[in-house]
Design an enzyme around this catalytic site. Structure first.
Site, short mmCIF file in Angstrom:
data_model
loop_
_atom_site.label_atom_id
_atom_site.label_comp_id
_atom_site.label_asym_id
_atom_site.label_seq_id
_atom_site.Cartn_x
_atom_site.Cartn_y
_atom_site.Cartn_z
N GLY A 156 0.85 -1.25 0.13
CA GLY A 156 0.07 -0.08 -0.44
C GLY A 156 0.54 1.28 0.00
O GLY A 156 0.41 2.25 -0.36
N CYS A 157 1.99 1.16 0.89
CA CYS A 157 2.92 2.42 0.72
C CYS A 157 3.19 2.48 -0.54
O CYS A 157 4.29 3.77 -1.21
CB CYS A 157 4.14 1.97 1.76
SG CYS A 157 2.57 2.13 3.55
#
Length: 173
Positions: free
Chosen positions: A64-65
């Protein structure tokens, strides 16, 4: 007893989350990447005359990051022309440098290893995965106006939707 201490810390952090119109919490933090030399620090008070965006994210090099970081990278010219933008996590400088190098990130990352920023901005929160509770960063962004006050708060953002939300906020400044 430990659970009480964690809950107390969580409550304090949530209570301190700045709201739109309030002064942004001042900070000085280690910065990696962008135009900053090795070992540099940056303070909010040094960033005059332009909006500042603090993008709080859970961890370097996670799926996600990475989606969120690469979206910022891919629209960097548009972002840097209107604001100072910093990614912020509790990862150390070495981890940040690896993330920057691996994903070719053009913007700086703040290393908040002491959790000063995440607590001051109220994003160090209790999380849960598969029933296990732990403390971590709530993916959120704070847009600080040129006047030093919070102009917008994007809370619990989804990695794929974050950039569009951020660009929309910056257009309104």
């Amino acid at each position: 007893m430990c659970a009480i201490a964690i809950r107390s810390r969580l409550t304090r952090a949530r209570a301190m989350k700045p709201k739109v119109g309030e002064p942004a919490p001042e900070f000085t933090a280690k910065v990696v990447g962008g135009a900053y030399p090795d070992g540099a620090e940056v303070s909010l008070s040094e960033l005059h005359g332009r909006p500042v965006v603090l993008v709080f994210y859970p961890k370097d090099n996670t799926p996600g990051c990475t989606i969120q970081a690469c979206a910022i990278r891919d629209h960097w010219r548009a972002l840097e022309s209107v604001a100072y933008v910093f990614g912020v996590s509790v990862d150390d400088e070495r981890s940040h440098q690896k993330f920057i190098d691996k994903k070719n990130l053009p913007y700086p990352l703040l290393a908040d290893t002491d959790k000063i920023l995440v607590e001051a901005y109220g994003v160090w929160v209790e999380k849960s995965i598969f029933g296990k509770k732990y403390m971590g960063i709530e993916r959120s962004s704070f847009v600080i106006g040129a006047d030093g006050n919070i102009a917008a708060v994007l809370e619990k953002v989804k990695p794929g939707a974050h950039l569009d939300q951020l660009l929309e906020v910056l257009k309104r400044l």
